[in-house]
Motif scaffolding. Structure first.
Motif, PDB file in Angstrom:
ATOM      1  N   UNK A 151      16.469 -20.180   5.821  1.00  0.00           N
ATOM      2  CA  UNK A 151      15.621 -19.465   4.871  1.00  0.00           C
ATOM      3  C   UNK A 151      14.679 -20.472   4.233  1.00  0.00           C
ATOM      4  N   UNK A 152      13.490 -20.019   3.924  1.00  0.00           N
ATOM      5  CA  UNK A 152      12.499 -20.920   3.359  1.00  0.00           C
ATOM      6  C   UNK A 152      12.907 -21.439   1.976  1.00  0.00           C
ATOM      7  N   UNK A 153      13.643 -20.631   1.238  1.00  0.00           N
ATOM      8  CA  UNK A 153      14.063 -21.003  -0.110  1.00  0.00           C
ATOM      9  C   UNK A 153      15.284 -21.932  -0.056  1.00  0.00           C
ATOM     10  N   UNK A 154      15.117 -23.195  -0.437  1.00  0.00           N
ATOM     11  CA  UNK A 154      16.233 -24.126  -0.464  1.00  0.00           C
ATOM     12  C   UNK A 154      17.221 -23.762  -1.569  1.00  0.00           C
ATOM     13  N   UNK A 155      16.715 -23.162  -2.638  1.00  0.00           N
ATOM     14  CA  UNK A 155      17.577 -22.777  -3.753  1.00  0.00           C
ATOM     15  C   UNK A 155      18.619 -21.767  -3.304  1.00  0.00           C
ATOM     16  N   UNK A 156      18.178 -20.736  -2.578  1.00  0.00           N
ATOM     17  CA  UNK A 156      19.091 -19.714  -2.079  1.00  0.00           C
ATOM     18  C   UNK A 156      20.041 -20.300  -1.047  1.00  0.00           C
ATOM     19  N   UNK A 157      19.516 -21.113  -0.156  1.00  0.00           N
ATOM     20  CA  UNK A 157      20.339 -21.696   0.903  1.00  0.00           C
ATOM     21  C   UNK A 157      21.430 -22.595   0.326  1.00  0.00           C
ATOM     22  N   UNK A 158      21.059 -23.433  -0.630  1.00  0.00           N
ATOM     23  CA  UNK A 158      22.042 -24.331  -1.239  1.00  0.00           C
ATOM     24  C   UNK A 158      23.080 -23.565  -2.049  1.00  0.00           C
ATOM     25  N   UNK A 159      22.655 -22.490  -2.705  1.00  0.00           N
ATOM     26  CA  UNK A 159      23.594 -21.661  -3.460  1.00  0.00           C
ATOM     27  C   UNK A 159      24.642 -21.063  -2.537  1.00  0.00           C
ATOM     28  N   UNK A 160      24.206 -20.489  -1.430  1.00  0.00           N
ATOM     29  CA  UNK A 160      25.139 -19.905  -0.463  1.00  0.00           C
ATOM     30  C   UNK A 160      26.027 -20.984   0.160  1.00  0.00           C
ATOM     31  N   UNK A 161      25.456 -22.164   0.371  1.00  0.00           N
ATOM     32  CA  UNK A 161      26.204 -23.260   0.988  1.00  0.00           C
ATOM     33  C   UNK A 161      27.378 -23.692   0.112  1.00  0.00           C
ATOM     34  N   UNK A 162      27.135 -23.845  -1.186  1.00  0.00           N
ATOM     35  CA  UNK A 162      28.202 -24.307  -2.073  1.00  0.00           C
ATOM     36  C   UNK A 162      29.146 -23.188  -2.500  1.00  0.00           C
ATOM     37  N   UNK A 217      13.737 -23.960   8.202  1.00  0.00           N
ATOM     38  CA  UNK A 217      12.984 -22.789   8.622  1.00  0.00           C
ATOM     39  C   UNK A 217      11.755 -22.626   7.741  1.00  0.00           C
ATOM     40  N   UNK A 218      10.633 -22.289   8.369  1.00  0.00           N
ATOM     41  CA  UNK A 218       9.399 -22.006   7.626  1.00  0.00           C
ATOM     42  C   UNK A 218       9.129 -20.509   7.544  1.00  0.00           C
ATOM     43  N   UNK A 219      10.021 -19.726   8.144  1.00  0.00           N
ATOM     44  CA  UNK A 219       9.845 -18.277   8.131  1.00  0.00           C
ATOM     45  C   UNK A 219      10.295 -17.700   6.791  1.00  0.00           C
ATOM     46  N   UNK A 220       9.664 -16.600   6.421  1.00  0.00           N
ATOM     47  CA  UNK A 220      10.057 -15.920   5.194  1.00  0.00           C
ATOM     48  C   UNK A 220      11.332 -15.125   5.381  1.00  0.00           C
ATOM     49  N   UNK A 221      11.558 -14.652   6.578  1.00  0.00           N
ATOM     50  CA  UNK A 221      12.699 -13.782   6.840  1.00  0.00           C
ATOM     51  C   UNK A 221      14.013 -14.557   6.745  1.00  0.00           C
ATOM     52  N   UNK A 222      14.984 -13.923   6.114  1.00  0.00           N
ATOM     53  CA  UNK A 222      16.332 -14.474   6.029  1.00  0.00           C
ATOM     54  C   UNK A 222      16.972 -14.353   7.402  1.00  0.00           C
ATOM     55  N   UNK A 223      17.488 -15.479   7.949  1.00  0.00           N
ATOM     56  CA  UNK A 223      17.981 -15.505   9.320  1.00  0.00           C
ATOM     57  C   UNK A 223      19.333 -16.208   9.392  1.00  0.00           C
ATOM     58  N   UNK A 224      20.253 -15.633  10.163  1.00  0.00           N
ATOM     59  CA  UNK A 224      21.510 -16.309  10.461  1.00  0.00           C
ATOM     60  C   UNK A 224      21.769 -16.227  11.960  1.00  0.00           C
ATOM     61  N   UNK A 225      22.533 -17.196  12.453  1.00  0.00           N
ATOM     62  CA  UNK A 225      22.891 -17.237  13.868  1.00  0.00           C
ATOM     63  C   UNK A 225      24.394 -17.404  14.001  1.00  0.00           C
TER      64      UNK A 225
END
Length: 336
Positions: A257-268, A280-288
């Motif tokens: 996800x482009x937002x590091x804030x959201x990504x880091x929150x979910x990570x911790x 990722x530079x895409x706006x869309x939230x993506x998981x694999x």
């Protein structure tokens, strides 16, 4: 040429490959220690040692307890920050807590001793659940045997007094008269039988699902019967213990996800260390997951239904339930 101390550094900072369920259980127990059992992080304030028959404790200077308390704090923080060797840090944390329990009677408790034992066993983990099963069995069998030889558990006096006078459960008092001990007797006998049964079947790997189901129903049922006042801590702790013997498989999830804030929150917030952040530079939230890519709402749905999300939410929700009254009493009520 090998440098002195390099082995210790390797043990402390090399992160071994562990099943996700072991990591979730470890972090859940550590969260319980630093939030609910905060006194273990402030051991020097409790004037240790206590037990007079452990004479060697009397010669230890107060500085020793201060140092071990600092080590315990750092061990817990490193685990929660996904840093270091979880096995070594868990072993250190468990041994320090057991040492404090031996040193101070006010720190003793069945739940805290069980937590410390589990932390030590996690530190000794070798891809087998046998030691966890034996520890859980000893807990339940010990509790059942202790109750078998206490008449109040058979005649209903224990549960009646506990529900009526200690916990002041309104539903019980309204529906059950003071002269009627039938329900209290039934609850006492059911508790003894259930704990004895759990102590036996937990040793049978083929009955793992039955053990976990029966255990969760037992502790959840006690929580309902006592109107949420009893067994919530045991439900939390035993859920972590049951996770250690379970076959829950946690698959890695690559999140972008482009937002590091959201990504880091979910990570911790992920207690399993199985959430992998990717650029990722895409706006869309993506998981694999398993090389299958999901985006936007499909990605959110897959994430929410994943094992790591459900387990993390489960433990954090119960922890919040336990913390809320503490915060209310300490911070909010004094304002009025």
């Amino acid at each position: 040429m090998k440098k002195y101390g390099s082995g210790l550094k390797t043990r402390l900072f090399h992160k071994p490959e562990l099943p996700g369920r072991i990591i979730v259980a470890l972090k859940a127990l550590i969260l319980f220690v630093i939030i609910i059992q905060l006194r273990f992080l402030a051991a020097p304030l409790f004037n240790l040692p206590y037990l007079p028959f452990l004479h060697f404790l009397d010669v230890l200077p107060p500085l020793f307890y201060t140092v071990t308390s600092v080590i315990l704090i750092f061990s817990c923080l490193l685990i929660l920050l996904n840093i270091g060797n979880y096995l070594t840090l868990s072993l250190i944390s468990g041994l320090i807590i057991l040492f404090y329990i031996l040193s101070s009677k006010p720190m003793f408790g069945n739940s805290t001793t069980f937590i410390a034992s589990l932390l030590v066993l996690i530190g000794l983990y070798k891809d087998q659940s046998t030691l966890f099963r034996i520890q859980i069995s000893l807990l339940y069998l010990g509790a059942a045997i202790n109750k078998i030889f206490t008449s109040d558990w058979w005649n209903g006096m224990y549960f009646d007094f506990f529900l009526r006078d200690v916990l002041d459960v309104g539903v019980y008092q309204s529906w059950i008269s003071a002269e009627n001990m039938t329900v209290a007797k039934g609850l006492g006998i059911m508790t003894i039988f259930t704990e004895f049964l759990l102590g036996i079947i937990v040793l049978i790997p083929k009955r793992t699902r039955l053990t976990i189901l029966l255990g969760l129903i037992f502790h959840g049922g006690m929580l309902v019967i006592t109107s949420g006042q009893l067994s919530v801590r045991f439900l939390y702790i035993m859920s972590a213990a049951f996770l250690l013997i379970s076959n829950v498989e946690i698959k890695p999830i690559h999140l972008a996800h482009r937002s590091k804030l959201l990504s880091n929150f979910l990570y911790y917030m992920d207690l399993s260390d199985s959430l992998v952040l990717t650029e990722s530079k895409e706006r869309a939230f993506t998981i694999t997951i398993n090389e299958v890519k999901y985006t936007r709402w499909n990605a959110l749905g897959k994430l929410i239904s994943s094992s790591q999300f459900l387990l993390s939410f489960y433990f954090l929700f119960i922890l919040s339930y336990m913390v809320a009254p503490i915060l209310a009493n300490k911070l909010i009520l004094p304002l009025f």
